[in-house]
Write a protein that holds these residues in place. Structure first.
Motif: not given
Length: 85
Positions: A7-10, A16-18, A36-41, A47-48
């Motif tokens: 639920p975040f903007e581009k 980002i961590t998972a 989706e992570m790449k979209r908001v990154l 990305i971790i």
């Protein structure tokens, strides 16, 4: 929430961590989550991903041989990947 629909903007985040979540996703869901992570990154961001995985299918088989029936059944609900994948 879910990382399949963040639920975040581009380009809102630098990192980002998972953590211990990907083994709950099948292969298709993992691809969707990374997209989706790449979209908001932000550009140049990171990305971790920390999770459990096996070196290869043989390593998983060796592990399963040591498990109780209950533990093997629990593994069936998870989608652990391998390093070779």
């Amino acid at each position: 929430g879910t990382f399949l629909a963040l639920p975040f903007e581009k380009q809102e985040f630098d990192t980002i961590t998972a953590s211990y979540a990907f083994h709950h996703c099948d292969e298709e869901e993992r691809l969707l989550a990374v997209r989706e992570m790449k979209r908001v990154l932000r550009s140049g961001g990171r990305i971790i991903i920390a999770d459990l995985m096996f070196a290869d299918k043989k390593a998983r088989s060796r592990y399963e041989e040591q498990c109780t029936a209950r533990q093997r059944a629990e593994l069936e609900d998870e989608c652990f990947t391998t390093v070779e994948a």
